[in-house]
Design an enzyme around this catalytic site. Structure first.
Site, PDB file in Angstrom:
ATOM      1  N   ASN A 209       0.854  -1.199   0.000  1.00 44.65           N
ATOM      2  CA  ASN A 209       0.000   0.000   0.000  1.00 44.65           C
ATOM      3  C   ASN A 209       0.886   1.244   0.000  1.00 44.65           C
ATOM      4  O   ASN A 209       2.106   1.137  -0.015  1.00 44.65           O
ATOM      5  CB  ASN A 209      -0.964  -0.023   1.192  1.00 44.65           C
ATOM      6  CG  ASN A 209      -0.219  -0.054   2.510  1.00 44.65           C
ATOM      7  OD1 ASN A 209       0.457   0.898   2.868  1.00 44.65           O
ATOM      8  ND2 ASN A 209      -0.327  -1.174   3.222  1.00 44.65           N
ATOM      9  N   ASP A 278      -4.688  -6.425   4.897  1.00 47.11           N
ATOM     10  CA  ASP A 278      -5.831  -7.188   5.426  1.00 47.11           C
ATOM     11  C   ASP A 278      -5.858  -8.602   4.853  1.00 47.11           C
ATOM     12  O   ASP A 278      -6.492  -9.485   5.419  1.00 47.11           O
ATOM     13  CB  ASP A 278      -7.135  -6.468   5.079  1.00 47.11           C
ATOM     14  CG  ASP A 278      -7.328  -5.245   5.962  1.00 47.11           C
ATOM     15  OD1 ASP A 278      -7.081  -5.352   7.177  1.00 47.11           O
ATOM     16  OD2 ASP A 278      -7.696  -4.171   5.438  1.00 47.11           O
ATOM     17  N   LYS A 288       9.280 -16.664 -10.343  1.00 46.13           N
ATOM     18  CA  LYS A 288       8.567 -15.509 -10.902  1.00 46.13           C
ATOM     19  C   LYS A 288       7.401 -15.995 -11.765  1.00 46.13           C
ATOM     20  O   LYS A 288       7.596 -16.852 -12.627  1.00 46.13           O
ATOM     21  CB  LYS A 288       9.542 -14.672 -11.736  1.00 46.13           C
ATOM     22  CG  LYS A 288       8.892 -13.454 -12.321  1.00 46.13           C
ATOM     23  CD  LYS A 288       9.861 -12.650 -13.166  1.00 46.13           C
ATOM     24  CE  LYS A 288       9.106 -11.558 -13.869  1.00 46.13           C
ATOM     25  NZ  LYS A 288       9.908 -10.849 -14.844  1.00 46.13           N
ATOM     26  N   ASP A 304      -5.856  -9.687  12.652  1.00 46.52           N
ATOM     27  CA  ASP A 304      -6.026  -8.273  13.001  1.00 46.52           C
ATOM     28  C   ASP A 304      -5.177  -7.985  14.240  1.00 46.52           C
ATOM     29  O   ASP A 304      -5.537  -8.353  15.362  1.00 46.52           O
ATOM     30  CB  ASP A 304      -7.496  -7.961  13.266  1.00 46.52           C
ATOM     31  CG  ASP A 304      -7.703  -6.472  13.436  1.00 46.52           C
ATOM     32  OD1 ASP A 304      -6.843  -5.813  14.049  1.00 46.52           O
ATOM     33  OD2 ASP A 304      -8.720  -5.969  12.945  1.00 46.52           O
ATOM     34  N   ILE A 305      -4.037  -7.357  14.023  1.00 48.64           N
ATOM     35  CA  ILE A 305      -3.079  -7.150  15.135  1.00 48.64           C
ATOM     36  C   ILE A 305      -3.679  -6.225  16.198  1.00 48.64           C
ATOM     37  O   ILE A 305      -3.557  -6.481  17.399  1.00 48.64           O
ATOM     38  CB  ILE A 305      -1.748  -6.552  14.620  1.00 48.64           C
ATOM     39  CG1 ILE A 305      -1.227  -7.348  13.420  1.00 48.64           C
ATOM     40  CG2 ILE A 305      -0.706  -6.507  15.722  1.00 48.64           C
ATOM     41  CD1 ILE A 305      -0.091  -6.651  12.674  1.00 48.64           C
ATOM     42  N   PHE A 322      -5.393   3.498  14.293  1.00 54.37           N
ATOM     43  CA  PHE A 322      -5.666   4.484  13.249  1.00 54.37           C
ATOM     44  C   PHE A 322      -6.753   3.893  12.359  1.00 54.37           C
ATOM     45  O   PHE A 322      -6.939   2.668  12.331  1.00 54.37           O
ATOM     46  CB  PHE A 322      -4.418   4.750  12.409  1.00 54.37           C
ATOM     47  CG  PHE A 322      -3.586   5.913  12.901  1.00 54.37           C
ATOM     48  CD1 PHE A 322      -2.953   5.859  14.120  1.00 54.37           C
ATOM     49  CD2 PHE A 322      -3.442   7.058  12.116  1.00 54.37           C
ATOM     50  CE1 PHE A 322      -2.184   6.912  14.573  1.00 54.37           C
ATOM     51  CE2 PHE A 322      -2.673   8.127  12.551  1.00 54.37           C
ATOM     52  CZ  PHE A 322      -2.047   8.060  13.787  1.00 54.37           C
ATOM     53  N   LYS A 336     -14.981   1.087  13.718  1.00 54.67           N
ATOM     54  CA  LYS A 336     -13.706   0.367  13.892  1.00 54.67           C
ATOM     55  C   LYS A 336     -13.272   0.364  15.356  1.00 54.67           C
ATOM     56  O   LYS A 336     -12.758  -0.624  15.872  1.00 54.67           O
ATOM     57  CB  LYS A 336     -12.623   1.057  13.051  1.00 54.67           C
ATOM     58  CG  LYS A 336     -12.058   0.140  11.996  1.00 54.67           C
ATOM     59  CD  LYS A 336     -11.187   0.847  11.003  1.00 54.67           C
ATOM     60  CE  LYS A 336     -11.407   0.214   9.636  1.00 54.67           C
ATOM     61  NZ  LYS A 336     -10.728   0.875   8.551  1.00 54.67           N
ATOM     62  N   LYS A 340     -12.670  -3.196  17.152  1.00 57.88           N
ATOM     63  CA  LYS A 340     -11.309  -3.595  17.520  1.00 57.88           C
ATOM     64  C   LYS A 340     -11.068  -3.535  19.023  1.00 57.88           C
ATOM     65  O   LYS A 340     -10.095  -4.091  19.517  1.00 57.88           O
ATOM     66  CB  LYS A 340     -10.303  -2.714  16.785  1.00 57.88           C
ATOM     67  CG  LYS A 340     -10.548  -2.731  15.269  1.00 57.88           C
ATOM     68  CD  LYS A 340      -9.291  -2.762  14.490  1.00 57.88           C
ATOM     69  CE  LYS A 340      -9.595  -2.766  12.994  1.00 57.88           C
ATOM     70  NZ  LYS A 340      -8.542  -3.347  12.196  1.00 57.88           N
TER      71      LYS A 340
HETATM   72  O1  PMT Z   1       2.704   6.371   6.421  1.00 60.81           O
HETATM   73  P1  PMT Z   1       2.121   7.637   5.834  1.00 60.81           P
HETATM   74  O2  PMT Z   1       2.420   7.772   4.370  1.00 60.81           O
HETATM   75  O3  PMT Z   1       2.492   8.846   6.636  1.00 60.81           O
HETATM   76  O4  PMT Z   1       0.526   7.502   5.918  1.00 60.81           O
HETATM   77  C1  PMT Z   1      -0.090   7.484   7.168  1.00 60.81           C
HETATM   78  C2  PMT Z   1      -1.339   6.573   7.177  1.00 60.81           C
HETATM   79  C3  PMT Z   1      -2.380   7.119   6.212  1.00 60.81           C
HETATM   80  C4  PMT Z   1      -0.960   5.145   6.754  1.00 60.81           C
HETATM   81  C5  PMT Z   1      -1.859   6.558   8.658  1.00 60.81           C
HETATM   82  O5  PMT Z   1      -2.238   7.836   9.019  1.00 60.81           O
HETATM   83  C6  PMT Z   1      -3.033   5.597   8.810  1.00 60.81           C
HETATM   84  O6  PMT Z   1      -4.165   5.889   8.510  1.00 60.81           O
HETATM   85  N1  PMT Z   1      -2.730   4.368   9.293  1.00 60.81           N
HETATM   86  C7  PMT Z   1      -3.693   3.245   9.401  1.00 60.81           C
HETATM   87  C8  PMT Z   1      -3.821   2.557   8.083  1.00 60.81           C
HETATM   88  C9  PMT Z   1      -4.744   1.361   8.144  1.00 60.81           C
HETATM   89  O7  PMT Z   1      -4.316   0.279   7.933  1.00 60.81           O
HETATM   90  O8  PMT Z   1      -5.950   1.620   8.500  1.00 60.81           O
HETATM   91  P2  PMT Z   1      -7.131   0.508   8.540  1.00 60.81           P
HETATM   92  O9  PMT Z   1      -8.354   1.336   8.673  1.00 60.81           O
HETATM   93  O10 PMT Z   1      -7.043  -0.435   7.403  1.00 60.81           O
HETATM   94  O11 PMT Z   1      -6.840  -0.307   9.873  1.00 60.81           O
HETATM   95  C10 PMT Z   1      -7.353   0.109  11.128  1.00 60.81           C
HETATM   96  C11 PMT Z   1      -6.370  -0.190  12.242  1.00 60.81           C
HETATM   97  O12 PMT Z   1      -6.188  -1.607  12.342  1.00 60.81           O
HETATM   98  C12 PMT Z   1      -4.989   0.411  12.062  1.00 60.81           C
HETATM   99  O13 PMT Z   1      -4.542   0.840  13.311  1.00 60.81           O
HETATM  100  C13 PMT Z   1      -4.156  -0.745  11.560  1.00 60.81           C
HETATM  101  O14 PMT Z   1      -2.795  -0.613  11.967  1.00 60.81           O
HETATM  102  C14 PMT Z   1      -4.816  -1.928  12.260  1.00 60.81           C
HETATM  103  N2  PMT Z   1      -4.706  -3.203  11.530  1.00 60.81           N
HETATM  104  C15 PMT Z   1      -5.240  -3.377  10.298  1.00 60.81           C
HETATM  105  C16 PMT Z   1      -5.154  -4.623   9.674  1.00 60.81           C
HETATM  106  C17 PMT Z   1      -4.501  -5.674  10.334  1.00 60.81           C
HETATM  107  N3  PMT Z   1      -4.370  -6.870   9.773  1.00 60.81           N
HETATM  108  N4  PMT Z   1      -3.976  -5.478  11.560  1.00 60.81           N
HETATM  109  C18 PMT Z   1      -4.077  -4.269  12.154  1.00 60.81           C
HETATM  110  O15 PMT Z   1      -3.592  -4.095  13.278  1.00 60.81           O
END
Ligand code: PMT
Length: 426
Positions: A209, A278, A288, A304-305, A322, A336, A340
């Site tokens: 991403n 995800d 390859k 989901d960590i 976040f 969320k 979570k």
């Molecule tokens: O790195 P930059 O370029 O500065 O950009 C910053 C950012 C946009 C990445 C940052 O501000 C941000 O939004 N981070 C969260 C990105 C994200 O994965 O969001 P999500 O809505 O998909 O996930 C929600 C939360 O679950 C996040 O805290 C994520 O870390 C966590 N997660 C998601 C999937 C997973 N398998 N495990 C997780 O822990």
């Protein structure tokens, strides 16, 4: 806040470059003034490139305003600064300050500034211990000037003894202290995740991403500058972690999970700003993959960590996630937060070009079960500080989550996602 760095002419002038960088890392607006002698050791260009401001070296330099040939207004510069720090401060500059001379930009500024003044002396041991220097330092101290004492050690002249300028980080800490910047996170251990993860498809391709790591690294820097010990778990990023920040490098979502779980027990606060995959491919091709028409990939959900960390939290441990959203950001963020089981979620709109992924700025809403605090667009470094302010405020026991029964909490946890199929079009 605004800091004027005065550089006088000693061999330690090169360390003033590191000091400027250290102050900037603490989100301070820095300008530099140099004595003529200092320009023999370091070019003013170095400082102007770092600060984006012209470096003042003479009382008679023309103003930057092309329509005027009036000299730079040293009084205005003196009024601009919230603090003047002189590093290195030679025996000569200490003497000139103590005697109130005003024969160049720096000495004139010193007399004209109402701001606090810090000096970091650097000189040969005999000069430092000379009665004249000690009397000048004492005079300055009595007038309120703070002195960052020189260290003892091997000096540039070959002698061993007191006189070596304190390290730039130490001077930066003294500056922060003098500016009243608190170490309100001292004693906290903050585990921060940053950047994106990558899931391999074959030896050359991956699903990834757009996360650069800027948001997470800015948080790490802000937390560290407020006294926290920071453990940064980072996906691939071209950024340099803050100095002295313990950094664990990972690539995949599973590696990030293992690293976070291994260190969770040490942390008092966990902040998950990483963009974690995800889904990962069910199978990774050993060689390859060759191009041969449309390709169907089978993906399976990653763990989901954030939800797992929230489930395993120790009493009192704060968990902040976040949410990267592109529509209905606050509603999606709140959903969320519930799913979570975090204490708070920082929601940002990643559909906008001026904030979010890879930009230097961001804007967000800090969401708890009962509050939504709007944090308008600002630099990621400043936003890092604002987010930490809100996290510190969470320490006050008012969260609705605390009042929920564990059965209610459990019913809100994220359900495992179903397997997915995706078409990869190259
Ligand atoms: O790195 P930059 O370029 O500065 O950009 C910053 C950012 C946009 C990445 C940052 O501000 C941000 O939004 N981070 C969260 C990105 C994200 O994965 O969001 P999500 O809505 O998909 O996930 C929600 C939360 O679950 C996040 O805290 C994520 O870390 C966590 N997660 C998601 C999937 C997973 N398998 N495990 C997780 O822990």
């Amino acid at each position: 806040m605004k800091v004027m760095v005065g550089v006088s002419g000693g061999i330690a002038a090169y360390k003033a470059v590191e000091l400027v960088r250290a102050l900037q890392r603490h989100a301070l607006d820095v300008r530099v003034t140099m004595t003529r002698a200092a320009t023999r050791f370091v070019q003013p260009l170095t400082f102007s490139a770092l600060t984006g401001h012209r470096v003042m070296t003479s009382l008679w330099e023309a103003s930057a305003d092309a329509s005027s040939d009036a000299p730079i207004d040293h009084i205005a510069e003196a009024q601009w600064a919230d603090l003047l720090v002189v590093a290195p401060a030679t025996a000569d500059i200490l003497a000139r300050f103590a005697h109130g001379l005003a024969d160049d930009f720096l000495t004139t500024m010193y007399l004209a500034t109402p701001a606090p003044v810090l000096v970091a002396p650097a000189m040969n041991s005999v000069m430092w211990e000379h009665a004249a220097t000690q009397a000048n330092v004492e005079t300055l101290r009595q007038r309120g000037v703070r002195v960052v004492e020189p260290d003892a050690g091997q000096l540039a002249c070959g002698m061993v003894g007191p006189g070596r300028m304190a390290e730039p980080e130490q001077i930066a800490s003294a500056v922060l202290g003098a500016l009243g910047r608190s170490h309100d996170l001292a004693g906290e251990v903050i585990l921060i995740t940053a950047a994106g993860t990558r899931e391999a498809l074959d030896p050359v391709r991956f699903l990834g991403n757009r996360s650069s790591g800027k948001m997470g690294y800015a948080l790490a820097e802000a937390a560290q500058s407020r006294g926290a010990r920071v453990i940064l778990v980072s996906g691939p990023s071209s950024l340099h972690p803050p100095i002295h920040c313990e950094t664990v490098r990972v690539t995949t979502a599973e590696e990030m999970r293992q690293a976070v779980l291994a260190r969770q027990a040490e942390a008092t606060i966990v902040i998950k700003s990483a963009a974690v995959a995800d889904y990962r491919p069910v199978a990774v091709a050993a060689q390859k993959m060759r191009r041969s028409g449309p390709l169907t990939l089978e993906l399976q959900p990653t763990e989901d960590i954030l939800a797992e960390v929230a489930r395993r939290r120790a009493p009192g441990q704060l968990i902040v996630g976040f949410a990267a959203e592109t529509e209905d950001t606050v509603q999606q963020g709140r959903a969320k937060l519930l799913r979570k089981g975090a204490d708070a979620i920082v929601v940002n709109d990643v559909g906008r070009e001026d904030i979010g992924f890879d930009s230097d700025d961001n804007a967000a809403t800090f969401l708890t079960m009962s509050t939504a605090i709007d944090l308008p667009r600002m630099s990621k470094r400043k936003l890092g500080d604002r987010i930490l302010d809100e996290i510190v405020a969470l320490r006050r026991p008012q969260s609705l989550l605390v009042e929920m029964s564990s059965a209610e909490m459990e019913s809100l946890r994220e359900q495992p996602a179903p397997p997915r199929k995706a078409i990869l079009i190259e």
